[in-house]
Motif scaffolding. Structure first.
Motif, short mmCIF file in Angstrom:
data_model
loop_
_atom_site.label_atom_id
_atom_site.label_comp_id
_atom_site.label_asym_id
_atom_site.label_seq_id
_atom_site.Cartn_x
_atom_site.Cartn_y
_atom_site.Cartn_z
N GLN A 84 -11.80 4.90 7.41
CA GLN A 84 -12.45 5.09 6.11
C GLN A 84 -12.08 6.43 5.49
O GLN A 84 -11.99 6.56 4.27
CB GLN A 84 -13.97 4.95 6.23
CG GLN A 84 -14.43 3.54 6.43
CD GLN A 84 -15.75 3.25 5.72
OE1 GLN A 84 -16.11 3.88 4.74
NE2 GLN A 84 -16.47 2.28 6.24
N ASN A 92 -8.90 5.85 3.84
CA ASN A 92 -9.13 5.11 2.61
C ASN A 92 -9.63 6.02 1.49
O ASN A 92 -9.24 5.89 0.33
CB ASN A 92 -10.14 3.98 2.84
CG ASN A 92 -9.62 2.86 3.71
OD1 ASN A 92 -10.32 2.37 4.60
ND2 ASN A 92 -8.40 2.44 3.48
N THR A 113 -4.14 -3.07 4.56
CA THR A 113 -4.64 -4.43 4.49
C THR A 113 -5.48 -4.70 3.23
O THR A 113 -5.81 -3.79 2.48
CB THR A 113 -5.51 -4.74 5.73
OG1 THR A 113 -6.69 -3.90 5.68
CG2 THR A 113 -4.74 -4.45 7.01
N GLU A 162 -8.60 -5.52 3.26
CA GLU A 162 -9.86 -4.81 3.45
C GLU A 162 -9.74 -3.36 3.00
O GLU A 162 -10.66 -2.81 2.38
CB GLU A 162 -10.27 -4.86 4.93
CG GLU A 162 -11.62 -4.21 5.19
CD GLU A 162 -12.01 -4.24 6.66
OE1 GLU A 162 -13.10 -3.72 6.99
OE2 GLU A 162 -11.22 -4.77 7.48
N ASP A 163 -8.60 -2.74 3.29
CA ASP A 163 -8.36 -1.37 2.84
C ASP A 163 -8.36 -1.29 1.31
O ASP A 163 -8.84 -0.31 0.73
CB ASP A 163 -7.03 -0.85 3.38
CG ASP A 163 -7.04 -0.63 4.88
OD1 ASP A 163 -8.10 -0.23 5.41
OD2 ASP A 163 -6.01 -0.88 5.53
N PHE A 166 -10.08 -3.21 -0.82
CA PHE A 166 -11.46 -3.30 -1.30
C PHE A 166 -12.22 -1.98 -1.06
O PHE A 166 -12.97 -1.52 -1.92
CB PHE A 166 -12.19 -4.45 -0.61
CG PHE A 166 -11.70 -5.81 -1.06
CD1 PHE A 166 -11.47 -6.07 -2.39
CD2 PHE A 166 -11.48 -6.83 -0.13
CE1 PHE A 166 -11.02 -7.32 -2.80
CE2 PHE A 166 -11.04 -8.07 -0.53
CZ PHE A 166 -10.80 -8.32 -1.87
N ILE A 167 -12.02 -1.38 0.11
CA ILE A 167 -12.72 -0.13 0.43
C ILE A 167 -12.24 1.01 -0.47
O ILE A 167 -13.04 1.79 -1.01
CB ILE A 167 -12.51 0.24 1.92
CG1 ILE A 167 -13.17 -0.80 2.82
CG2 ILE A 167 -13.09 1.62 2.21
CD1 ILE A 167 -12.86 -0.62 4.31
#
Length: 521
Positions: free
Chosen positions: A257, A260, A339, A341-342, A344-345
């Protein structure tokens, strides 16, 4: 060395900063693709803030304190100004060398303070990376002081080139060394980049004999510089508490995170350096001159010009970040080990940067306004208030919102900071709040609102495509940009007497005339 005109300077700085930003995004995209968001990239990003943070104690502080004194010396004597530049350079070299050695010796302790929740292996890797990057402290500090020298001489091209050289050498080094050194290539690339940033500023000053290789011990003006440094030094330390507290709290989040957050911040903060930083850099030496001449009407015109234009750009940039956050993250970073998910974060903090874009763009201009008046104490007190607010909000929001909470806390703190600075500035200029806001609206903000309306129509009517389809999301963003620009032109046609309307319509006529000339040949 010839001085650059204010118009030419702004164009040069903006274009070179844009080129630097493109290289920076190439670098960050390559890092995202090759390394992804892991506990080890988290360790790298924590360690990487240390060189500039420590170098800022001497480089940033001495630079801001030096410029007003150096401007006076330049007007008096070339020989004396050269002596002052050389004295400042060798003083910075001496102090930065000591700081580099101390940081290397205590690298484990420094990382332990910044990231107390790292695991053992993560902590070990981060310490090794930091050990390599301590070399960069020396060159970062020297680059800072040379930046101030060039800007005092009103040679803005070389400082603007620093980002190009830094990001180019950094990127090339990582690409060439990754297979051999893996993650450590990032630390080596950072060091090589800072050397390039130093060299592009040092060589021209050496050739013009504004810096002497002969060691200079002292200049009479240094006592005034040291006096001016005191409040700037403490305000710099106070502002760095933001970075330290954010890293401490982010180190306890789930792995990746923090990386990110870095990727989102690199994109989210880009326009603030590209636009706000470029304009503030150009205006700073003018602020100093106008203050020395006590020209209040001139200062009002400069402030209106700077803040009016960044209001326009802030609304334009903020609109893009709010409506196209996932699109931007996907286009720049989504590949390889980075990814869905990365995406979106990383996209969520971008919305916060968009909502507060105008605020972030105001900061460099307002801060430079007060530094030009040697009012560093006021910046110190104001930034201390902002830091306390940021730390308190971050502590409460990070547990509920994760990295979004850290960005939101910082944005709210910066909002309060800007309110304090703006209020004090209009008092200094004997300017009413109502008339100052009216000037900013007429100068640029209303045109930005026209862009907001146009883009919002497109983004609301055209849903977000699937992130894997980069062509579709790029097309959606491009159509939104076109409609937004058309909205600005409509505003300019309806309000042709506004300053921004006059500028944009003149530029459009020149472009159309140039195209017409090419066609008729």
């Amino acid at each position: 060395m010839k001085k650059d005109s204010i118009k030419r300077s702004t164009i040069i700085i903006t274009m070179l900063t844009l080129a630097s930003s493109i290289l920076a995004f190439g670098r960050e995209s390559y890092i995202a693709h090759s390394f992804g968001s892991t506990s080890f990239t988290d360790a790298y990003y924590v360690a990487s803030i240390v060189p500039d943070m420590i170098a800022g104690w001497i480089g940033y502080t001495l630079t801001r304190a030096l410029i007003p004194s150096l401007k006076k010396e330049i007007s008096n004597s070339r020989e004396s100004s050269s002596y002052l530049i050389s004295t400042s350079f060798y003083l910075t070299l001496f102090i930065a060398a000591i700081l580099s050695i101390v940081a290397f010796i205590y690298k484990r302790g420094i990382l332990g303070i910044l990231a107390p929740d790292f695991g053992k292996l993560q902590y070990a890797v981060g310490s090794e990376l930091l050990g390599i990057m301590t070399i960069a402290i020396l060159f970062s500090a020297l680059s800072g002081i040379l930046w101030g020298v060039h800007n005092s001489l009103e040679n803005f091209s070389y400082p603007a080139l620093t980002g190009v050289f830094y990001n180019f050498f950094y990127l090339v080094s990582v690409v060439l060394l990754q297979k051999t050194f893996g993650l450590y290539s990032l630390a080596i690339g950072l060091v090589i980049g800072t050397i390039g940033r130093f060299a592009i500023q040092f060589i021209p000053l050496l050739k013009s004999k504004m810096i002497s290789l002969k060691f200079r011990i002292w200049h009479n003006e240094m006592s005034n510089v040291f006096y001016a440094m005191i409040p700037i030094f403490f305000s710099q330390i106070v502002s760095q508490v933001n970075q330290i507290s954010d890293r401490i709290m982010a180190s306890g989040l789930s792995q990746g995170q923090l990386s990110n957050l870095n990727f989102a911040s690199k994109l989210g903060l880009l326009p603030f350096g590209l636009i706000g930083g470029s304009i503030a850099t150009t205006l700073y030496s003018r602020f100093v001159t106008q203050n020395l001449e006590k020209d209040v009407p001139g200062l009002k015109r400069l402030v209106t010009l700077g803040l009016g234009w960044v209001s326009f750009f802030g609304i334009v940039v903020g609109t893009g970040f709010c409506f196209y956050n996932q699109t931007l993250i996907s286009l720049f970073y989504y590949s390889g080990k980075f990814t869905i998910e990365d995406v979106f974060i990383s996209a969520k903090p971008l919305t916060v940067y968009g909502l507060f874009a105008v605020i972030y763009l105001f900061i460099p201009i307002l801060v430079h306004f007060f530094y030009a008046r040697n009012e560093g104490k006021f910046i110190l007190y104001s930034s201390a208030i902002a830091v306390m607010i940021n730390v308190c909000l971050s502590f409460n929001l990070v547990n509920y919102l994760g990295i979004v909470g850290l960005v939101l806390a910082n944005a709210v703190a910066q909002l309060i900071y800007v309110i304090i600075l703006y209020y004090k500035m209009i008092k200094r200029l004997q300017w009413s709040f109502r008339s100052s806001i009216k000037e900013l609206l007429n100068t640029g903000a209303l045109a930005g609102i026209a862009f907001l309306i146009g883009v919002s129509i497109v983004s609301l009517a055209w849903p977000q495509p699937v992130l894997e389809n980069k062509l579709a999301i790029a097309l959606r963003g491009f159509i939104g940009l076109i409609v937004g620009c058309i909205s600005i032109l409509i505003y300019c046609k309806l309000n042709p007497k506004k300053p921004i309307s006059n500028f944009i319509l003149n530029m459009l006529n020149k472009i159309l005339g140039f195209i017409k000339g090419l066609i008729t040949r």
